[in-house]
Design an enzyme around this catalytic site. Sequence first.
Site, PDB file in Angstrom:
ATOM      1  CE  LYS A  32      -2.024  -1.150   3.880  1.00  0.00           C
ATOM      2  NZ  LYS A  32      -1.292  -2.418   4.163  1.00  0.00           N
TER       3      LYS A  32
ATOM      4  NE  ARG B 188      -4.251  -1.374  10.217  1.00  0.00           N
ATOM      5  CZ  ARG B 188      -3.179  -0.793   9.690  1.00  0.00           C
ATOM      6  NH1 ARG B 188      -3.240   0.413   9.205  1.00  0.00           N
ATOM      7  NH2 ARG B 188      -2.044  -1.453   9.626  1.00  0.00           N
TER       8      ARG B 188
ATOM      9  NE  ARG C 127       7.337  -2.079   6.185  1.00  0.00           N
ATOM     10  CZ  ARG C 127       6.014  -2.213   6.279  1.00  0.00           C
ATOM     11  NH1 ARG C 127       5.239  -1.763   5.307  1.00  0.00           N
ATOM     12  NH2 ARG C 127       5.475  -2.790   7.319  1.00  0.00           N
TER      13      ARG C 127
ATOM     14  NE  ARG D  54       6.219   0.037  10.290  1.00  0.00           N
ATOM     15  CZ  ARG D  54       5.053  -0.210   9.707  1.00  0.00           C
ATOM     16  NH1 ARG D  54       4.857   0.176   8.461  1.00  0.00           N
ATOM     17  NH2 ARG D  54       4.102  -0.834  10.353  1.00  0.00           N
TER      18      ARG D  54
ATOM     19  NE  ARG E 156       2.396  -4.771  11.544  1.00  0.00           N
ATOM     20  CZ  ARG E 156       3.546  -4.534  10.909  1.00  0.00           C
ATOM     21  NH1 ARG E 156       4.664  -5.068  11.339  1.00  0.00           N
ATOM     22  NH2 ARG E 156       3.552  -3.765   9.856  1.00  0.00           N
TER      23      ARG E 156
HETATM   24  P1  ADP Z   1       2.251  -1.806   3.225  1.00  0.00           P
HETATM   25  O1  ADP Z   1       2.270  -0.303   3.140  1.00  0.00           O
HETATM   26  O2  ADP Z   1       1.063  -2.408   2.584  1.00  0.00           O
HETATM   27  O3  ADP Z   1       2.465  -2.308   4.634  1.00  0.00           O
HETATM   28  P2  ADP Z   1       4.770  -1.582   1.775  1.00  0.00           P
HETATM   29  O4  ADP Z   1       4.375  -0.780   0.585  1.00  0.00           O
HETATM   30  O5  ADP Z   1       5.550  -0.864   2.833  1.00  0.00           O
HETATM   31  O6  ADP Z   1       3.504  -2.344   2.400  1.00  0.00           O
HETATM   32  O7  ADP Z   1       5.608  -2.845   1.235  1.00  0.00           O
HETATM   33  C1  ADP Z   1       6.236  -3.719   2.159  1.00  0.00           C
HETATM   34  C2  ADP Z   1       7.639  -4.044   1.645  1.00  0.00           C
HETATM   35  O8  ADP Z   1       7.518  -4.865   0.484  1.00  0.00           O
HETATM   36  C3  ADP Z   1       8.461  -2.821   1.233  1.00  0.00           C
HETATM   37  O9  ADP Z   1       9.799  -3.036   1.613  1.00  0.00           O
HETATM   38  C4  ADP Z   1       8.295  -2.759  -0.297  1.00  0.00           C
HETATM   39  O10 ADP Z   1       9.474  -2.259  -0.922  1.00  0.00           O
HETATM   40  C5  ADP Z   1       8.078  -4.221  -0.662  1.00  0.00           C
HETATM   41  N1  ADP Z   1       7.080  -4.406  -1.738  1.00  0.00           N
HETATM   42  C6  ADP Z   1       5.966  -3.670  -1.971  1.00  0.00           C
HETATM   43  N2  ADP Z   1       5.288  -4.162  -3.029  1.00  0.00           N
HETATM   44  C7  ADP Z   1       5.986  -5.241  -3.456  1.00  0.00           C
HETATM   45  C8  ADP Z   1       5.810  -6.173  -4.544  1.00  0.00           C
HETATM   46  N3  ADP Z   1       4.756  -6.100  -5.366  1.00  0.00           N
HETATM   47  N4  ADP Z   1       6.730  -7.155  -4.687  1.00  0.00           N
HETATM   48  C9  ADP Z   1       7.801  -7.242  -3.851  1.00  0.00           C
HETATM   49  N5  ADP Z   1       8.025  -6.395  -2.818  1.00  0.00           N
HETATM   50  C10 ADP Z   1       7.129  -5.399  -2.622  1.00  0.00           C
HETATM   51  P1  AMP Z   2       0.897   0.509   9.253  1.00  0.00           P
HETATM   52  O1  AMP Z   2       1.982   1.530   9.107  1.00  0.00           O
HETATM   53  O2  AMP Z   2      -0.310   0.794   8.428  1.00  0.00           O
HETATM   54  O3  AMP Z   2       1.421  -0.896   9.096  1.00  0.00           O
HETATM   55  O4  AMP Z   2       0.391   0.628  10.774  1.00  0.00           O
HETATM   56  C1  AMP Z   2       1.270   0.373  11.851  1.00  0.00           C
HETATM   57  C2  AMP Z   2       0.441   0.211  13.137  1.00  0.00           C
HETATM   58  O5  AMP Z   2      -0.231   1.439  13.444  1.00  0.00           O
HETATM   59  C3  AMP Z   2      -0.666  -0.858  13.076  1.00  0.00           C
HETATM   60  O6  AMP Z   2      -0.182  -2.165  13.360  1.00  0.00           O
HETATM   61  C4  AMP Z   2      -1.623  -0.332  14.161  1.00  0.00           C
HETATM   62  O7  AMP Z   2      -1.155  -0.636  15.460  1.00  0.00           O
HETATM   63  C5  AMP Z   2      -1.523   1.179  13.980  1.00  0.00           C
HETATM   64  N1  AMP Z   2      -2.534   1.710  13.017  1.00  0.00           N
HETATM   65  C6  AMP Z   2      -2.293   2.307  11.823  1.00  0.00           C
HETATM   66  N2  AMP Z   2      -3.444   2.664  11.230  1.00  0.00           N
HETATM   67  C7  AMP Z   2      -4.445   2.280  12.069  1.00  0.00           C
HETATM   68  C8  AMP Z   2      -5.846   2.342  12.017  1.00  0.00           C
HETATM   69  N3  AMP Z   2      -6.494   2.889  10.970  1.00  0.00           N
HETATM   70  N4  AMP Z   2      -6.546   1.832  13.070  1.00  0.00           N
HETATM   71  C9  AMP Z   2      -5.926   1.292  14.124  1.00  0.00           C
HETATM   72  N5  AMP Z   2      -4.604   1.186  14.240  1.00  0.00           N
HETATM   73  C10 AMP Z   2      -3.852   1.681  13.217  1.00  0.00           C
END
Ligand code: ADP
Ligand code: AMP
Length: 216
Positions: A13, A88, A127, A161, A172
């Site tokens: 995302k 969420r 990541r 992170r 998660r």
């Molecule tokens: P989200 O925001 O949904 O938690 P991220 O966009 O941060 O996910 O992606 C998680 C990790 O996977 C990042 O390190 C990103 O570079 C990598 N990633 C994202 N999309 C893909 C994909 N289609 N294939 C392989 N790796 C990906």
């Molecule tokens: P993310 O960066 O989206 O992976 O979110 C990291 C963490 O933040 C999650 O595991 C939750 O603990 C919290 N969080 C982010 N967005 C929300 C949301 N919309 N509702 C509740 N918790 C959230």
Amino acid sequence: MILILLGPPGAGKGTQAQRLQDKHGLIQLSTGDMLRAAVAAGTEIGLEAKKVMDRGELVSDEIMTGIISDRLDQPDCKNGVILDGFPRTEAQAAALDEMLAAKGLVLDAVIEMKTDDDILVERITGRYTCATCGTGYHDIFLKPAVEGVCDKCGGTEFKRRSDDNADTVVSRLKAYHDQTAPLLPYYQGKGVLKQVDGMADIDVVTQEMEAALQSI
Ligand code: ADP
Ligand code: AMP
């Protein structure tokens, strides 16, 4: 335009939201990033959220809807936003409907990034982001062109992170399946749900996202 990206942690995302922001001038509203900023600033919300985030659970609906409602009122959101990580829960989705109606805004589309659970640990544990501009990378799947130098800003400091570890991913993912996945039929029923294959290569996903946007 108001767009929601829906998918489990690691679905891609944030990666795709950054690209859509750069190309279309939409503003990425990542609630995770907002909470991490609150944690770093040591605010009351940040202190409360940190414990919950480290357990891989969800922060309260009340806090999250308050944060998003305030953010949507800021002038830079007028050209459109990409909601990344919100809503969420069903309560957050209902609150979003209400706040959009009250602000005279319309939800254009919800894009589900479909992924299999078994690839997410590798995505999440690999990541990292540029500490200066926040551009996202991956140890294997998305490396900067020059190792150790951010493609976008030239920064050389990177961060990971604290919740991006294999143990937290399990909680998660459970939170996603129990509390967030029920939003898929909710948005399907409203006729706004679109899907992309989040398992594909990053650039292929970007192409699918662009095609989904064209269809709106
Ligand atoms: P989200 O925001 O949904 O938690 P991220 O966009 O941060 O996910 O992606 C998680 C990790 O996977 C990042 O390190 C990103 O570079 C990598 N990633 C994202 N999309 C893909 C994909 N289609 N294939 C392989 N790796 C990906
Ligand atoms: P993310 O960066 O989206 O992976 O979110 C990291 C963490 O933040 C999650 O595991 C939750 O603990 C919290 N969080 C982010 N967005 C929300 C949301 N919309 N509702 C509740 N918790 C959230």
